[in-house]
Design an enzyme around this catalytic site. Sequence first.
Site, mmCIF file in Angstrom:
data_model
loop_
_atom_site.group_PDB
_atom_site.id
_atom_site.type_symbol
_atom_site.label_atom_id
_atom_site.label_comp_id
_atom_site.label_asym_id
_atom_site.label_seq_id
_atom_site.Cartn_x
_atom_site.Cartn_y
_atom_site.Cartn_z
ATOM 1 N N TRP A 1 -6.724 11.281 3.981
ATOM 2 C CA TRP A 1 -6.660 11.918 2.888
ATOM 3 C C TRP A 1 -5.202 11.379 2.240
ATOM 4 O O TRP A 1 -4.544 12.229 1.981
ATOM 5 C CB TRP A 1 -6.984 13.363 2.766
ATOM 6 C CG TRP A 1 -8.309 13.799 3.048
ATOM 7 C CD1 TRP A 1 -9.462 12.998 3.655
ATOM 8 C CD2 TRP A 1 -8.956 14.969 2.483
ATOM 9 N NE1 TRP A 1 -10.510 13.702 3.558
ATOM 10 C CE2 TRP A 1 -10.261 15.120 2.713
ATOM 11 C CE3 TRP A 1 -8.331 16.179 1.800
ATOM 12 C CZ2 TRP A 1 -11.230 15.938 2.589
ATOM 13 C CZ3 TRP A 1 -9.404 17.273 1.431
ATOM 14 C CH2 TRP A 1 -10.907 17.140 1.915
ATOM 15 N N GLY B 1 0.694 -1.164 -0.002
ATOM 16 C CA GLY B 1 -0.060 0.046 -0.023
ATOM 17 C C GLY B 1 0.788 1.196 0.039
ATOM 18 O O GLY B 1 1.876 1.321 0.071
ATOM 19 N N TYR C 1 -16.869 0.804 6.432
ATOM 20 C CA TYR C 1 -15.487 0.997 6.356
ATOM 21 C C TYR C 1 -14.990 1.658 7.908
ATOM 22 O O TYR C 1 -14.115 1.050 8.441
ATOM 23 C CB TYR C 1 -14.906 1.921 5.132
ATOM 24 C CG TYR C 1 -13.616 2.136 5.359
ATOM 25 C CD1 TYR C 1 -12.525 1.237 5.166
ATOM 26 C CD2 TYR C 1 -13.188 3.558 5.742
ATOM 27 C CE1 TYR C 1 -11.292 1.771 5.338
ATOM 28 C CE2 TYR C 1 -12.018 3.788 5.783
ATOM 29 C CZ TYR C 1 -10.914 3.060 5.744
ATOM 30 O OH TYR C 1 -9.569 3.596 5.967
ATOM 31 N N THR D 1 -8.260 5.559 10.561
ATOM 32 C CA THR D 1 -8.518 6.764 9.825
ATOM 33 C C THR D 1 -9.686 7.961 10.335
ATOM 34 O O THR D 1 -10.264 7.549 11.340
ATOM 35 C CB THR D 1 -9.467 5.949 8.881
ATOM 36 O OG1 THR D 1 -10.252 6.693 7.655
ATOM 37 C CG2 THR D 1 -10.574 4.927 9.537
ATOM 38 N N ASP D 2 -9.883 8.898 9.682
ATOM 39 C CA ASP D 2 -10.724 9.702 10.086
ATOM 40 C C ASP D 2 -12.162 9.516 9.987
ATOM 41 O O ASP D 2 -12.978 10.040 10.372
ATOM 42 C CB ASP D 2 -10.607 11.106 9.067
ATOM 43 C CG ASP D 2 -10.616 10.846 7.645
ATOM 44 O OD1 ASP D 2 -9.897 9.920 7.118
ATOM 45 O OD2 ASP D 2 -11.338 11.413 7.054
ATOM 46 N N THR E 1 -9.488 -1.003 2.072
ATOM 47 C CA THR E 1 -9.574 0.372 1.996
ATOM 48 C C THR E 1 -10.994 0.701 1.024
ATOM 49 O O THR E 1 -11.026 2.066 0.604
ATOM 50 C CB THR E 1 -8.452 1.124 1.633
ATOM 51 O OG1 THR E 1 -7.984 0.522 0.670
ATOM 52 C CG2 THR E 1 -7.526 0.996 3.020
#
Length: 304
Positions: free
Chosen positions: A159, A19, A134, A110-111, A71
Amino acid sequence: MVEDAPYEVRDILITGGAGQVGLELARADWPADVRLHMPTRDQLDLTDADAVRVAFAATPFRAVINSGAYTAVDKAETEVAAAFAANAMGPAILAEVTRAAGIPLIQVSTDYVFDGSGEQDYAESDPVGPLGVYGASKLAGEVAVTTGNPRSVVMRTAWVLSPHRANFLKTMLRLAADRPALRVVADQEGCPTSARDIAEALKTIALRMIDDAGAPTGVYHFVNAGSTTWAGLAAEIMALSAARGGPSATVEGIPTADYPTPARRPSNSRLDTFKITRDYGIAPRPWKDAVAEIVAELIPETTR
Protein backbone atom coordinates in the site's frame (compact mmCIF):
# COMPACT_ATOMS: atom_id res chain seq x y z
CA MET A 1 47.00 19.23 -8.51
CA VAL A 2 43.83 17.52 -7.23
CA GLU A 3 43.91 16.46 -3.60
CA ASP A 4 42.87 12.94 -2.68
CA ALA A 5 39.32 12.56 -1.46
CA PRO A 6 39.14 12.38 2.36
CA TYR A 7 37.21 9.12 2.15
CA GLU A 8 36.62 6.14 -0.09
CA VAL A 9 33.48 6.56 -2.19
CA ARG A 10 30.80 3.89 -1.77
CA ASP A 11 28.92 3.47 -5.04
CA ILE A 12 25.36 2.14 -4.77
CA LEU A 13 23.25 1.13 -7.77
CA ILE A 14 19.55 1.92 -7.42
CA THR A 15 17.09 0.67 -10.01
CA GLY A 16 13.58 2.01 -10.43
CA GLY A 17 14.70 5.56 -9.70
CA ALA A 18 11.61 7.07 -11.35
CA GLY A 19 9.19 5.21 -9.07
CA GLN A 20 7.79 6.29 -5.71
CA VAL A 21 10.46 4.49 -3.68
CA GLY A 22 13.26 5.36 -6.10
CA LEU A 23 12.44 9.06 -5.92
CA GLU A 24 12.53 8.92 -2.12
CA LEU A 25 15.84 7.04 -2.18
CA ALA A 26 17.24 9.91 -4.25
CA ARG A 27 15.93 12.44 -1.71
CA ALA A 28 17.22 10.54 1.33
CA ASP A 29 20.03 11.88 3.51
CA TRP A 30 22.87 9.54 2.59
CA PRO A 31 26.35 9.72 4.14
CA ALA A 32 28.78 12.01 2.32
CA ASP A 33 30.84 9.09 1.04
CA VAL A 34 27.90 7.46 -0.75
CA ARG A 35 27.45 8.02 -4.47
CA LEU A 36 24.13 6.92 -5.95
CA HIS A 37 23.81 5.59 -9.49
CA MET A 38 20.23 5.68 -10.73
CA PRO A 39 20.12 4.75 -14.43
CA THR A 40 16.84 4.89 -16.30
CA ARG A 41 15.42 1.78 -17.93
CA ASP A 42 16.74 3.03 -21.27
CA GLN A 43 20.21 3.43 -19.78
CA LEU A 44 20.27 0.01 -18.13
CA ASP A 45 17.96 -2.84 -19.14
CA LEU A 46 17.96 -5.25 -16.21
CA THR A 47 16.74 -8.08 -18.43
CA ASP A 48 19.91 -7.76 -20.56
CA ALA A 49 22.56 -9.75 -18.70
CA ASP A 50 25.39 -8.47 -20.86
CA ALA A 51 24.39 -4.84 -20.27
CA VAL A 52 24.27 -5.42 -16.51
CA ARG A 53 27.72 -7.03 -16.54
CA VAL A 54 29.11 -4.07 -18.52
CA ALA A 55 27.68 -1.67 -15.94
CA PHE A 56 29.30 -3.61 -13.11
CA ALA A 57 32.62 -3.74 -14.95
CA ALA A 58 32.54 0.04 -15.30
CA THR A 59 31.72 0.84 -11.65
CA PRO A 60 32.76 -0.98 -8.46
CA PHE A 61 29.34 -0.98 -6.85
CA ARG A 62 29.22 -1.77 -3.14
CA ALA A 63 25.51 -2.66 -3.06
CA VAL A 64 22.40 -2.77 -5.23
CA ILE A 65 18.87 -1.74 -4.25
CA ASN A 66 16.34 -3.02 -6.78
CA SER A 67 13.23 -0.90 -6.38
CA GLY A 68 12.24 -1.21 -10.02
CA ALA A 69 9.32 -3.42 -11.00
CA TYR A 70 6.41 -4.03 -13.30
CA THR A 71 3.59 -2.81 -11.03
CA ALA A 72 0.51 -2.74 -13.31
CA VAL A 73 -1.35 -5.36 -11.28
CA ASP A 74 -4.37 -5.69 -13.58
CA LYS A 75 -2.48 -5.41 -16.88
CA ALA A 76 -0.15 -8.17 -15.69
CA GLU A 77 -3.00 -10.65 -16.09
CA THR A 78 -2.62 -10.30 -19.88
CA GLU A 79 1.01 -9.10 -20.03
CA VAL A 80 2.48 -12.15 -18.33
CA ALA A 81 5.80 -12.12 -20.18
CA ALA A 82 6.43 -8.45 -19.43
CA ALA A 83 5.62 -8.91 -15.74
CA PHE A 84 7.94 -11.90 -15.35
CA ALA A 85 10.72 -10.27 -17.37
CA ALA A 86 10.83 -7.23 -15.07
CA ASN A 87 9.93 -8.88 -11.77
CA ALA A 88 11.70 -12.23 -12.05
CA MET A 89 14.31 -12.22 -14.84
CA GLY A 90 15.75 -8.82 -13.88
CA PRO A 91 16.23 -9.78 -10.22
CA ALA A 92 17.70 -13.13 -11.28
CA ILE A 93 20.34 -11.37 -13.39
CA LEU A 94 21.09 -8.92 -10.58
CA ALA A 95 21.45 -11.80 -8.12
CA GLU A 96 23.93 -13.56 -10.39
CA VAL A 97 26.02 -10.47 -11.04
CA THR A 98 26.02 -9.19 -7.45
CA ARG A 99 27.00 -12.62 -6.17
CA ALA A 100 29.92 -12.70 -8.60
CA ALA A 101 30.93 -9.22 -7.40
CA GLY A 102 30.62 -10.25 -3.76
CA ILE A 103 28.20 -7.46 -2.88
CA PRO A 104 24.75 -7.36 -1.25
CA LEU A 105 21.46 -7.11 -3.16
CA ILE A 106 18.34 -5.64 -1.58
CA GLN A 107 15.13 -6.46 -3.43
CA VAL A 108 11.78 -4.73 -2.89
CA SER A 109 8.80 -7.09 -2.95
CA THR A 110 5.11 -7.05 -2.12
CA ASP A 111 2.24 -8.25 0.05
CA TYR A 112 0.72 -9.73 -3.14
CA VAL A 113 2.81 -12.89 -2.62
CA PHE A 114 0.14 -13.87 -0.06
CA ASP A 115 -3.41 -14.98 -0.86
CA GLY A 116 -4.90 -12.90 1.95
CA SER A 117 -6.87 -15.75 3.50
CA GLY A 118 -5.02 -15.59 6.83
CA GLU A 119 -6.56 -13.73 9.75
CA GLN A 120 -3.30 -12.68 11.46
CA ASP A 121 -0.60 -10.26 10.34
CA TYR A 122 1.57 -12.16 7.89
CA ALA A 123 5.03 -13.16 9.10
CA GLU A 124 7.91 -13.75 6.71
CA SER A 125 7.70 -17.49 7.32
CA ASP A 126 3.99 -17.81 6.49
CA PRO A 127 3.04 -19.79 3.37
CA VAL A 128 2.83 -17.77 0.17
CA GLY A 129 0.14 -18.16 -2.50
CA PRO A 130 -0.21 -15.29 -4.94
CA LEU A 131 -3.66 -14.76 -6.46
CA GLY A 132 -2.49 -13.32 -9.77
CA VAL A 133 0.32 -12.85 -12.25
CA TYR A 134 1.80 -9.80 -10.55
CA GLY A 135 2.18 -11.55 -7.20
CA ALA A 136 3.50 -14.69 -8.89
CA SER A 137 6.12 -12.70 -10.80
CA LYS A 138 7.26 -10.90 -7.65
CA LEU A 139 7.47 -14.21 -5.78
CA ALA A 140 9.62 -15.61 -8.60
CA GLY A 141 11.88 -12.58 -8.17
CA GLU A 142 12.15 -13.28 -4.45
CA VAL A 143 13.22 -16.86 -5.09
CA ALA A 144 15.75 -15.74 -7.70
CA VAL A 145 17.30 -13.24 -5.30
CA THR A 146 17.43 -15.36 -2.15
CA THR A 147 18.79 -18.41 -3.98
CA GLY A 148 21.02 -16.49 -6.39
CA ASN A 149 22.89 -14.34 -3.86
CA PRO A 150 23.33 -15.47 -0.24
CA ARG A 151 24.09 -11.85 0.73
CA SER A 152 20.62 -10.60 -0.11
CA VAL A 153 17.57 -9.13 1.58
CA VAL A 154 14.04 -9.22 0.18
CA MET A 155 11.92 -6.49 1.76
CA ARG A 156 8.19 -6.91 1.27
CA THR A 157 6.01 -3.85 1.64
CA ALA A 158 2.44 -2.81 0.80
CA TRP A 159 0.00 0.00 0.00
CA VAL A 160 2.75 2.43 -1.01
CA LEU A 161 1.92 6.14 -0.80
CA SER A 162 3.89 9.32 -1.52
CA PRO A 163 3.56 12.80 -3.00
CA HIS A 164 4.98 11.36 -6.24
CA ARG A 165 3.64 9.41 -9.18
CA ALA A 166 0.25 7.70 -9.19
CA ASN A 167 -1.01 6.17 -5.94
CA PHE A 168 -4.22 5.72 -3.95
CA LEU A 169 -3.80 8.86 -1.85
CA LYS A 170 -3.34 11.14 -4.83
CA THR A 171 -6.22 9.46 -6.66
CA MET A 172 -8.56 10.09 -3.73
CA LEU A 173 -7.63 13.77 -3.59
CA ARG A 174 -8.10 14.12 -7.34
CA LEU A 175 -11.52 12.46 -7.29
CA ALA A 176 -12.63 14.45 -4.23
CA ALA A 177 -12.07 17.66 -6.16
CA ASP A 178 -14.86 16.66 -8.57
CA ARG A 179 -17.18 14.37 -6.61
CA PRO A 180 -19.18 14.85 -3.39
CA ALA A 181 -18.97 11.15 -2.50
CA LEU A 182 -16.54 8.29 -3.12
CA ARG A 183 -17.34 4.57 -3.08
CA VAL A 184 -14.30 2.69 -1.78
CA VAL A 185 -13.65 -0.99 -1.04
CA ALA A 186 -14.09 -1.71 2.68
CA ASP A 187 -13.36 -5.45 2.95
CA GLN A 188 -9.64 -5.44 2.08
CA GLU A 189 -7.36 -4.63 4.99
CA GLY A 190 -3.72 -3.61 4.92
CA CYS A 191 -1.03 -1.24 6.10
CA PRO A 192 -0.69 2.11 4.29
CA THR A 193 3.03 2.80 3.95
CA SER A 194 5.07 5.88 3.11
CA ALA A 195 7.54 5.49 0.24
CA ARG A 196 9.82 7.80 2.25
CA ASP A 197 9.80 5.38 5.16
CA ILE A 198 10.45 2.47 2.81
CA ALA A 199 13.44 4.34 1.39
CA GLU A 200 14.81 4.99 4.87
CA ALA A 201 14.50 1.29 5.72
CA LEU A 202 16.26 0.31 2.49
CA LYS A 203 19.02 2.83 3.20
CA THR A 204 19.53 1.42 6.70
CA ILE A 205 19.75 -2.14 5.38
CA ALA A 206 22.07 -1.28 2.48
CA LEU A 207 24.55 0.64 4.63
CA ARG A 208 24.59 -2.10 7.26
CA MET A 209 25.18 -4.79 4.64
CA ILE A 210 28.01 -2.80 3.06
CA ASP A 211 29.77 -2.31 6.40
CA ASP A 212 29.04 -5.71 7.94
CA ALA A 213 29.63 -8.88 5.93
CA GLY A 214 27.70 -10.77 8.60
CA ALA A 215 24.60 -8.56 8.43
CA PRO A 216 21.31 -10.46 8.53
CA THR A 217 19.93 -11.73 5.22
CA GLY A 218 16.67 -13.22 3.98
CA VAL A 219 13.09 -12.01 3.76
CA TYR A 220 11.77 -9.08 5.79
CA HIS A 221 8.51 -7.15 6.05
CA PHE A 222 8.30 -3.37 6.30
CA VAL A 223 5.05 -1.40 6.49
CA ASN A 224 3.89 1.49 8.63
CA ALA A 225 2.38 0.46 11.96
CA GLY A 226 -1.32 -0.31 12.27
CA SER A 227 -3.84 -1.23 9.62
CA THR A 228 -7.07 -0.11 7.99
CA THR A 229 -9.25 -0.77 4.95
CA TRP A 230 -9.12 1.15 1.69
CA ALA A 231 -12.29 2.93 2.76
CA GLY A 232 -10.77 3.72 6.15
CA LEU A 233 -7.67 5.10 4.46
CA ALA A 234 -9.82 7.20 2.12
CA ALA A 235 -11.76 8.64 5.07
CA GLU A 236 -8.53 9.58 6.84
CA ILE A 237 -7.22 11.26 3.69
CA MET A 238 -10.45 13.24 3.33
CA ALA A 239 -10.34 14.40 6.96
CA LEU A 240 -6.70 15.47 6.70
CA SER A 241 -7.33 17.27 3.42
CA ALA A 242 -10.42 19.08 4.72
CA ALA A 243 -8.49 20.26 7.77
CA ARG A 244 -5.96 21.91 5.46
CA GLY A 245 -8.54 23.49 3.17
CA GLY A 246 -8.10 20.86 0.47
CA PRO A 247 -10.65 18.78 -1.44
CA SER A 248 -12.88 16.46 0.53
CA ALA A 249 -15.75 14.05 -0.04
CA THR A 250 -17.80 11.60 1.96
CA VAL A 251 -16.64 7.97 1.78
CA GLU A 252 -19.02 5.04 1.33
CA GLY A 253 -17.58 1.61 2.00
CA ILE A 254 -18.41 -1.08 -0.55
CA PRO A 255 -17.57 -4.81 -0.89
CA THR A 256 -14.90 -5.98 -3.30
CA ALA A 257 -17.64 -7.66 -5.35
CA ASP A 258 -18.98 -4.19 -6.22
CA TYR A 259 -15.61 -3.13 -7.65
CA PRO A 260 -14.45 -6.01 -9.88
CA THR A 261 -10.90 -5.93 -11.26
CA PRO A 262 -9.03 -8.25 -13.66
CA ALA A 263 -6.64 -9.28 -10.87
CA ARG A 264 -7.83 -10.54 -7.50
CA ARG A 265 -6.51 -8.69 -4.45
CA PRO A 266 -5.72 -10.28 -1.08
CA SER A 267 -8.38 -9.42 1.50
CA ASN A 268 -5.75 -9.36 4.23
CA SER A 269 -2.48 -7.61 3.38
CA ARG A 270 -1.33 -6.93 6.93
CA LEU A 271 2.38 -7.62 7.39
CA ASP A 272 4.17 -8.28 10.68
CA THR A 273 7.33 -6.17 11.10
CA PHE A 274 8.81 -7.73 14.26
CA LYS A 275 11.73 -9.31 12.41
CA ILE A 276 13.04 -6.11 10.76
CA THR A 277 12.88 -4.31 14.09
CA ARG A 278 14.72 -7.14 15.82
CA ASP A 279 17.46 -7.54 13.22
CA TYR A 280 17.90 -4.00 11.88
CA GLY A 281 16.44 -1.78 14.59
CA ILE A 282 13.88 -0.36 12.15
CA ALA A 283 10.70 0.60 14.03
CA PRO A 284 7.87 1.71 11.69
CA ARG A 285 5.86 4.79 12.67
CA PRO A 286 2.04 4.74 12.64
CA TRP A 287 0.46 4.85 9.21
CA LYS A 288 -1.68 7.86 10.16
CA ASP A 289 1.46 9.90 10.85
CA ALA A 290 2.91 8.92 7.50
CA VAL A 291 -0.29 9.76 5.63
CA ALA A 292 -0.55 13.13 7.41
CA GLU A 293 2.98 13.99 6.29
CA ILE A 294 2.16 13.24 2.65
CA VAL A 295 -1.10 15.20 2.71
CA ALA A 296 0.73 18.14 4.27
CA GLU A 297 3.27 18.09 1.46
CA LEU A 298 0.55 17.94 -1.21
CA ILE A 299 -1.70 20.55 0.44
CA PRO A 300 0.49 23.34 1.92
CA GLU A 301 -0.77 25.49 4.80
CA THR A 302 -1.07 28.42 2.38
CA THR A 303 -4.16 26.83 0.78
CA ARG A 304 -6.22 27.48 3.92
